[in-house]
Motif scaffolding. Sequence first.
Motif, PDB file in Angstrom:
ATOM      1  N   PHE A   1       0.841  -1.198   0.000  1.00 32.20           N
ATOM      2  CA  PHE A   1       0.000   0.000   0.000  1.00 32.20           C
ATOM      3  C   PHE A   1       0.876   1.248   0.000  1.00 32.20           C
ATOM      4  CE2 PHE A   1      -2.363  -3.441   1.907  1.00 32.20           C
ATOM      5  CZ  PHE A   1      -3.594  -3.362   1.258  1.00 32.20           C
ATOM      6  N   ALA A   2       0.598   2.132  -0.925  1.00 31.27           N
ATOM      7  CA  ALA A   2       1.411   3.339  -1.075  1.00 31.27           C
ATOM      8  C   ALA A   2       1.439   4.168   0.200  1.00 31.27           C
ATOM      9  CB  ALA A   2       0.889   4.183  -2.240  1.00 31.27           C
ATOM     10  N   SER A   3       0.311   4.223   0.910  1.00 27.52           N
ATOM     11  CA  SER A   3       0.234   5.062   2.110  1.00 27.52           C
ATOM     12  C   SER A   3       0.962   4.449   3.302  1.00 27.52           C
ATOM     13  CB  SER A   3      -1.230   5.309   2.485  1.00 27.52           C
ATOM     14  OG  SER A   3      -1.877   4.070   2.771  1.00 27.52           O
ATOM     15  N   LYS A   4       1.310   3.164   3.216  1.00 27.49           N
ATOM     16  CA  LYS A   4       1.974   2.493   4.337  1.00 27.49           C
ATOM     17  C   LYS A   4       3.402   2.090   4.027  1.00 27.49           C
ATOM     18  CE  LYS A   4      -2.384   0.540   6.060  1.00 27.49           C
ATOM     19  NZ  LYS A   4      -3.122  -0.706   6.399  1.00 27.49           N
ATOM     20  N   ASN A   5       3.842   2.318   2.816  1.00 25.07           N
ATOM     21  CA  ASN A   5       5.182   1.900   2.413  1.00 25.07           C
ATOM     22  C   ASN A   5       6.100   3.126   2.365  1.00 25.07           C
ATOM     23  OD1 ASN A   5       7.501   1.046   0.951  1.00 25.07           O
ATOM     24  ND2 ASN A   5       6.319  -0.593  -0.003  1.00 25.07           N
ATOM     25  N   PRO A   6       7.076   3.202   3.266  1.00 25.69           N
ATOM     26  CA  PRO A   6       7.931   4.394   3.305  1.00 25.69           C
ATOM     27  C   PRO A   6       8.780   4.558   2.054  1.00 25.69           C
ATOM     28  CG  PRO A   6       8.822   2.663   4.716  1.00 25.69           C
ATOM     29  CD  PRO A   6       7.475   2.201   4.290  1.00 25.69           C
TER      30      PRO A   6
ATOM     31  N   LEU B   1       4.847  -3.600  -6.703  1.00 26.14           N
ATOM     32  CA  LEU B   1       5.483  -2.497  -5.997  1.00 26.14           C
ATOM     33  C   LEU B   1       6.442  -1.736  -6.919  1.00 26.14           C
ATOM     34  CD1 LEU B   1       6.419  -0.890  -3.485  1.00 26.14           C
ATOM     35  CD2 LEU B   1       7.990  -2.787  -2.995  1.00 26.14           C
ATOM     36  N   ASN B   2       7.336  -2.463  -7.554  1.00 28.83           N
ATOM     37  CA  ASN B   2       8.367  -1.811  -8.360  1.00 28.83           C
ATOM     38  C   ASN B   2       7.805  -1.197  -9.645  1.00 28.83           C
ATOM     39  OD1 ASN B   2      10.596  -2.426  -6.648  1.00 28.83           O
ATOM     40  ND2 ASN B   2      10.585  -4.514  -7.411  1.00 28.83           N
ATOM     41  N   HIS B   3       6.882  -1.924 -10.278  1.00 26.42           N
ATOM     42  CA  HIS B   3       6.425  -1.543 -11.609  1.00 26.42           C
ATOM     43  C   HIS B   3       5.327  -0.481 -11.566  1.00 26.42           C
ATOM     44  CE1 HIS B   3       6.761  -2.287 -15.819  1.00 26.42           C
ATOM     45  NE2 HIS B   3       5.542  -2.767 -15.975  1.00 26.42           N
ATOM     46  N   TYR B   4       4.425  -0.602 -10.580  1.00 23.41           N
ATOM     47  CA  TYR B   4       3.253   0.273 -10.554  1.00 23.41           C
ATOM     48  C   TYR B   4       3.341   1.374  -9.495  1.00 23.41           C
ATOM     49  CZ  TYR B   4       1.323  -3.568 -13.297  1.00 23.41           C
ATOM     50  OH  TYR B   4       1.113  -4.534 -14.246  1.00 23.41           O
ATOM     51  N   LEU B   5       3.845   1.063  -8.299  1.00 24.14           N
ATOM     52  CA  LEU B   5       3.898   2.069  -7.238  1.00 24.14           C
ATOM     53  C   LEU B   5       5.162   2.923  -7.316  1.00 24.14           C
ATOM     54  CD1 LEU B   5       2.476   0.107  -4.162  1.00 24.14           C
ATOM     55  CD2 LEU B   5       1.275   1.510  -5.843  1.00 24.14           C
ATOM     56  N   LEU B   6       6.296   2.268  -7.610  1.00 18.86           N
ATOM     57  CA  LEU B   6       7.534   3.043  -7.740  1.00 18.86           C
ATOM     58  C   LEU B   6       7.750   3.523  -9.176  1.00 18.86           C
ATOM     59  CD1 LEU B   6       9.960   0.944  -5.506  1.00 18.86           C
ATOM     60  CD2 LEU B   6       8.841   3.108  -4.949  1.00 18.86           C
ATOM     61  N   GLY B   7       6.999   2.953 -10.123  1.00 15.22           N
ATOM     62  CA  GLY B   7       7.100   3.395 -11.515  1.00 15.22           C
ATOM     63  C   GLY B   7       8.414   3.043 -12.175  1.00 15.22           C
ATOM     64  N   LEU B   8       9.073   1.987 -11.713  1.00 14.63           N
ATOM     65  CA  LEU B   8      10.356   1.600 -12.288  1.00 14.63           C
ATOM     66  C   LEU B   8      10.143   0.810 -13.583  1.00 14.63           C
ATOM     67  CD1 LEU B   8      12.186   0.425  -9.037  1.00 14.63           C
ATOM     68  CD2 LEU B   8      12.348   2.655 -10.173  1.00 14.63           C
ATOM     69  N   PRO B   9      10.994   0.991 -14.554  1.00 14.74           N
ATOM     70  CA  PRO B   9      10.892   0.166 -15.768  1.00 14.74           C
ATOM     71  C   PRO B   9      11.266  -1.274 -15.437  1.00 14.74           C
ATOM     72  CG  PRO B   9      12.892   1.478 -15.827  1.00 14.74           C
ATOM     73  CD  PRO B   9      12.116   1.951 -14.627  1.00 14.74           C
ATOM     74  N   GLU B  10      10.623  -2.185 -16.123  1.00 15.32           N
ATOM     75  CA  GLU B  10      10.899  -3.599 -15.868  1.00 15.32           C
ATOM     76  C   GLU B  10      12.170  -4.013 -16.587  1.00 15.32           C
ATOM     77  OE1 GLU B  10       8.147  -7.324 -14.940  1.00 15.32           O
ATOM     78  OE2 GLU B  10       7.718  -6.350 -16.843  1.00 15.32           O
ATOM     79  N   LYS B  11      13.107  -4.537 -15.829  1.00 17.15           N
ATOM     80  CA  LYS B  11      14.364  -4.990 -16.403  1.00 17.15           C
ATOM     81  C   LYS B  11      14.216  -6.458 -16.797  1.00 17.15           C
ATOM     82  CE  LYS B  11      17.133  -1.805 -13.587  1.00 17.15           C
ATOM     83  NZ  LYS B  11      18.183  -1.688 -12.537  1.00 17.15           N
TER      84      LYS B  11
ATOM     85  N   ASN C   1       8.691   8.055   0.119  1.00 18.40           N
ATOM     86  CA  ASN C   1       9.920   8.819  -0.128  1.00 18.40           C
ATOM     87  C   ASN C   1      10.124   9.095  -1.616  1.00 18.40           C
ATOM     88  OD1 ASN C   1      10.462   8.854   2.592  1.00 18.40           O
ATOM     89  ND2 ASN C   1      11.866   7.106   2.530  1.00 18.40           N
ATOM     90  N   GLU C   2       9.804   8.080  -2.445  1.00 17.03           N
ATOM     91  CA  GLU C   2       9.960   8.267  -3.894  1.00 17.03           C
ATOM     92  C   GLU C   2       8.943   9.271  -4.428  1.00 17.03           C
ATOM     93  OE1 GLU C   2      11.191   8.029  -7.809  1.00 17.03           O
ATOM     94  OE2 GLU C   2      12.199   7.481  -5.931  1.00 17.03           O
ATOM     95  N   ALA C   3       7.722   9.243  -3.877  1.00 16.43           N
ATOM     96  CA  ALA C   3       6.706  10.207  -4.310  1.00 16.43           C
ATOM     97  C   ALA C   3       7.126  11.633  -3.960  1.00 16.43           C
ATOM     98  CB  ALA C   3       5.365   9.872  -3.663  1.00 16.43           C
ATOM     99  N   ILE C   4       7.724  11.818  -2.783  1.00 18.69           N
ATOM    100  CA  ILE C   4       8.203  13.139  -2.385  1.00 18.69           C
ATOM    101  C   ILE C   4       9.367  13.579  -3.281  1.00 18.69           C
ATOM    102  CG2 ILE C   4       9.332  14.432  -0.538  1.00 18.69           C
ATOM    103  CD1 ILE C   4       7.752  12.663   1.449  1.00 18.69           C
ATOM    104  N   ARG C   5      10.291  12.651  -3.502  1.00 22.85           N
ATOM    105  CA  ARG C   5      11.474  12.982  -4.300  1.00 22.85           C
ATOM    106  C   ARG C   5      11.120  13.337  -5.741  1.00 22.85           C
ATOM    107  NH1 ARG C   5      14.668  11.442  -8.012  1.00 22.85           N
ATOM    108  NH2 ARG C   5      13.335   9.658  -8.526  1.00 22.85           N
ATOM    109  N   SER C   6      10.186  12.548  -6.330  1.00 20.26           N
ATOM    110  CA  SER C   6       9.849  12.736  -7.755  1.00 20.26           C
ATOM    111  C   SER C   6       8.622  13.610  -7.957  1.00 20.26           C
ATOM    112  CB  SER C   6       9.624  11.378  -8.415  1.00 20.26           C
ATOM    113  OG  SER C   6       8.449  10.761  -7.890  1.00 20.26           O
TER     114      SER C   6
END
Length: 589
Positions: free
Chosen positions: A168-173, A411-421, A177-182
């Motif tokens: 959950f985005a609201s419970k995952n630090p 988590l990585n692909h949808y919440l953090l928005g990272l490209p899939e390697k 942190n990534e939302a604040i940074r980006s």
Amino acid sequence: MLPHPERLASGWLGIPYREHHPLDDGTKDLDRILMAAVGRLTGGISPIALWMAYIDWVTHLQLSPSKQHELLIDGWQKMAKWQGYAYDAMRHTGTTMEPCVAPLPQDKRFADPAWQQWPFNVMYQGFLMSQQWWHRATTGISGVSKHHEDVVTFTARQLLDMLSPSNFASKNPVVINEAIRSQGQNFIRGAANAASDWLHDLASKPHDHAFKVGETLAATPGKVIFRNRLIELIQYAPTSSTVHTTPVLIVPAWIMKFYILDLSPHNSLARYLVEQGHSVFMISWKNPDAVDRDLTMDDYRTLGIMDAVEAICKATQSPALHAVGYCLGGTLLSIAAATMARDGDHRLASMTLFASQVDFKEPGELSLFIDESQVALLEALMWEQGYLDSRQMAGAFQMLRSNDLIWSRRLNHYLLGLPEKVTDLMAWNMDTTRMPYRMHIQYLRDLFLHNDLAEGRYSVNGQPIALSDIRVPVFSVGTITDHVAPWRSTYKIHLLTDTEVTYCLTSGGHNAGVVSPPSHPNRQYQISRHMPTDPYINPEDWHRTTPSQEGSWWPAWESWLSSQSPKRQTPPSMPPGMCDAPGTYVFQR
């Protein structure tokens, strides 16, 4: 003797009578239609099997007041411990607290240091304590069958994993942190990733990535020298001045495409063997569709292995060959080898099994999806379609490793928005196949449910076969974290054959443990040879006493393979072939 009731009915009503095969009983068509409809709604999971497991667990729990008391005390103790931890964490905000519960070594969800800060440390510690309590609640209850206990424990774990604070985005630090940074760009990228995945899924097309079959994957040079309705047989071009006189046949599983054993050039087993001076042949299985619904296990043996053996011996003029089977291909190879031994066919010089089971008494977590109710549901789905769809298989495998394959990717692909390697192994994993109706039902019933092969009831051409008839040397590979073919199950080859067995246990899982080139770092393996006259060693003692060696197991196996064929010769000329490797069947969708 009274006539069969259906014969009487045929006489009274004018209905033609015919003998019924269990898989072709037309009187069950309505049953199958209904069960197939249920299967489509539940993603191929039998709700009856889940309900039976739940009833077994809950009723026996109700009859176990001592277990209820134990769980009540444990729950109160965990609650008190968690509250104390939460209070101390709030008082010492900004400092790292000693956790009450440490995640399991394979659980990487809370590895980021951000999880050690308040209030996220309190959240994840409460979650892990809940997981511990539910594991205790679903295990160790007197009277519950082992299968039902495993199903309930697995189901509880799946439900809890859905509720993990890391999802959950609201419970995952890390996400916060990534939302604040980006400035929220991670969610925009994640939405684009989700849309791309949805569109690819809707179009039923493979994802775009850098790995292309015939170019960067399955690119070892060779020719297709034989083809029938089920296989293409690839002969790889020699690269050395001399080759071993005995050729090598590789039988991959038909659950996925063959090129897991011919991935990128740096980790292609086929290329490695060719470079070591072996004449290598590979089976590429057809991707079956509804037309192939009636292909049987014996069709896979005859059209697959036996036709390939015939073609190789004819092409090389060799009286025998080394046969290698991977996963389900190894199981089929064992059936073929036992049949050949029974019938006096001596064209096998040795047999190698990669992560292959011949005894299905302990098949690992896949057994969670294999019982009479589940098989009946799958049978209905396959009867309607003519095959088992790749998505239905993929769902089961993803659930077995949901943290890695579902929630971590989400988590990585949808919440953090990272490209899939995408790696070459991931690209292969996306290239799915189907399973024909009759073959897969025979496989599930005869092998998984009834364990006929290990117990001497499996018949070929009307006569039972016995693995103890196999006399050629055997090399068997198990992988330490295999969830498909647990290594202790593959170790049972010692009990079922009466021949020389070299057993190798390597680090890694079902796929990554087998694809283990010499250049791969951080690999270890254990290996030993067992002669028929040697006393049996149980797997735990063997694992404890056999020395561990650093590096890939490939050179050790290649050395063993070479010792079985010490003579070398000038490479035979390559035939013109039907087409270049990797052939045409590998491109079937």
